[in-house]
Design a protein around this motif. Structure first.
Motif, short mmCIF file in Angstrom:
data_model
loop_
_atom_site.label_atom_id
_atom_site.label_comp_id
_atom_site.label_asym_id
_atom_site.label_seq_id
_atom_site.Cartn_x
_atom_site.Cartn_y
_atom_site.Cartn_z
N PRO A 1 19.46 8.39 -1.57
CA PRO A 1 19.28 6.97 -1.23
C PRO A 1 19.06 6.82 0.27
N ARG A 2 18.09 6.00 0.64
CA ARG A 2 17.78 5.78 2.05
C ARG A 2 18.56 4.62 2.60
N VAL A 3 18.71 4.66 3.93
CA VAL A 3 19.25 3.50 4.64
C VAL A 3 18.25 2.37 4.43
N GLY B 1 14.73 -2.53 13.22
CA GLY B 1 15.19 -1.80 14.40
C GLY B 1 14.05 -1.14 15.15
N ILE B 2 13.11 -0.54 14.42
CA ILE B 2 11.95 0.10 15.04
C ILE B 2 11.13 -0.95 15.80
N ILE B 3 10.93 -2.09 15.19
CA ILE B 3 10.18 -3.17 15.84
C ILE B 3 10.93 -3.64 17.09
N PHE B 4 12.23 -3.79 16.98
CA PHE B 4 13.05 -4.24 18.11
C PHE B 4 12.93 -3.27 19.29
N ILE B 5 13.04 -1.97 19.02
CA ILE B 5 12.94 -0.94 20.06
C ILE B 5 11.55 -0.97 20.71
N ALA C 1 19.35 1.07 20.63
CA ALA C 1 19.23 0.20 19.46
C ALA C 1 20.57 -0.47 19.16
N PRO C 2 20.55 -1.75 18.80
CA PRO C 2 21.79 -2.42 18.41
C PRO C 2 22.38 -1.74 17.17
N PRO C 3 23.69 -1.66 17.08
CA PRO C 3 24.32 -1.00 15.92
C PRO C 3 23.92 -1.61 14.58
N GLU C 4 23.56 -2.90 14.58
CA GLU C 4 23.16 -3.57 13.34
C GLU C 4 21.89 -2.97 12.75
N CYS C 5 21.10 -2.29 13.57
CA CYS C 5 19.83 -1.71 13.11
C CYS C 5 20.01 -0.33 12.48
N GLY C 6 21.19 0.25 12.62
CA GLY C 6 21.43 1.57 12.07
C GLY C 6 21.51 2.61 13.17
N PRO C 7 21.80 3.85 12.77
CA PRO C 7 21.92 4.91 13.76
C PRO C 7 20.59 5.19 14.47
N PRO C 8 20.63 5.41 15.78
CA PRO C 8 19.39 5.70 16.52
C PRO C 8 18.61 6.89 15.96
N TYR D 1 14.69 6.82 14.79
CA TYR D 1 13.67 7.72 15.33
C TYR D 1 13.06 8.59 14.22
N ASN D 2 13.90 9.18 13.40
CA ASN D 2 13.39 10.06 12.34
C ASN D 2 12.46 9.32 11.40
N ARG D 3 12.83 8.10 11.03
CA ARG D 3 12.00 7.31 10.12
C ARG D 3 10.69 6.93 10.81
N TRP D 4 10.76 6.52 12.09
CA TRP D 4 9.55 6.19 12.85
C TRP D 4 8.63 7.40 12.94
N LYS D 5 9.19 8.55 13.25
CA LYS D 5 8.39 9.77 13.39
C LYS D 5 7.75 10.16 12.06
#
Length: 87
Positions: free
Chosen positions: A26-28, A36-40, A50-57, A61-65
């Motif tokens: 299961p994914r986050v 979170g990616i958009i916010f960053i 990244a704010p903690p509400e967006c999930g672990p940094p 990053y891994n999902r963006w990559k």
């Protein structure tokens, strides 16, 4: 938390087809991660900011990559081609 950007249900419904399906684990929450990616990116921040509400940094990053390498973001930005045919 009120100043954070969150994608709406309608926006997520339009974007969901661009993301790969989960394979077993299961994914986050995709909404939280994509927001979170958009916010960053919008604020020019480091992943660790990244704010903690967006999930672990690392997750952001891994999902963006992974999604970038798969072309998911590039496909989102493509303009749909109008239907061709005689009228």
């Amino acid at each position: 938390m009120s100043n954070l950007f969150w994608l709406s249900d309608e926006q997520m419904a339009r974007l969901r087809p661009f993301f790969p399906k989960s394979h077993g684990h299961p994914r986050v929450d995709d909404r939280r991660v994509l927001s979170g990616i958009i916010f960053i990116n919008r604020n020019g921040l480091r992943w660790s900011d990244a704010p903690p509400e967006c999930g672990p940094p690392k997750t952001l990053y891994n999902r963006w990559k992974r999604w970038s390498d798969m072309g998911a973001f590039a496909r989102m930005m493509e303009v749909p081609k109008p239907p061709t045919g005689r009228q």
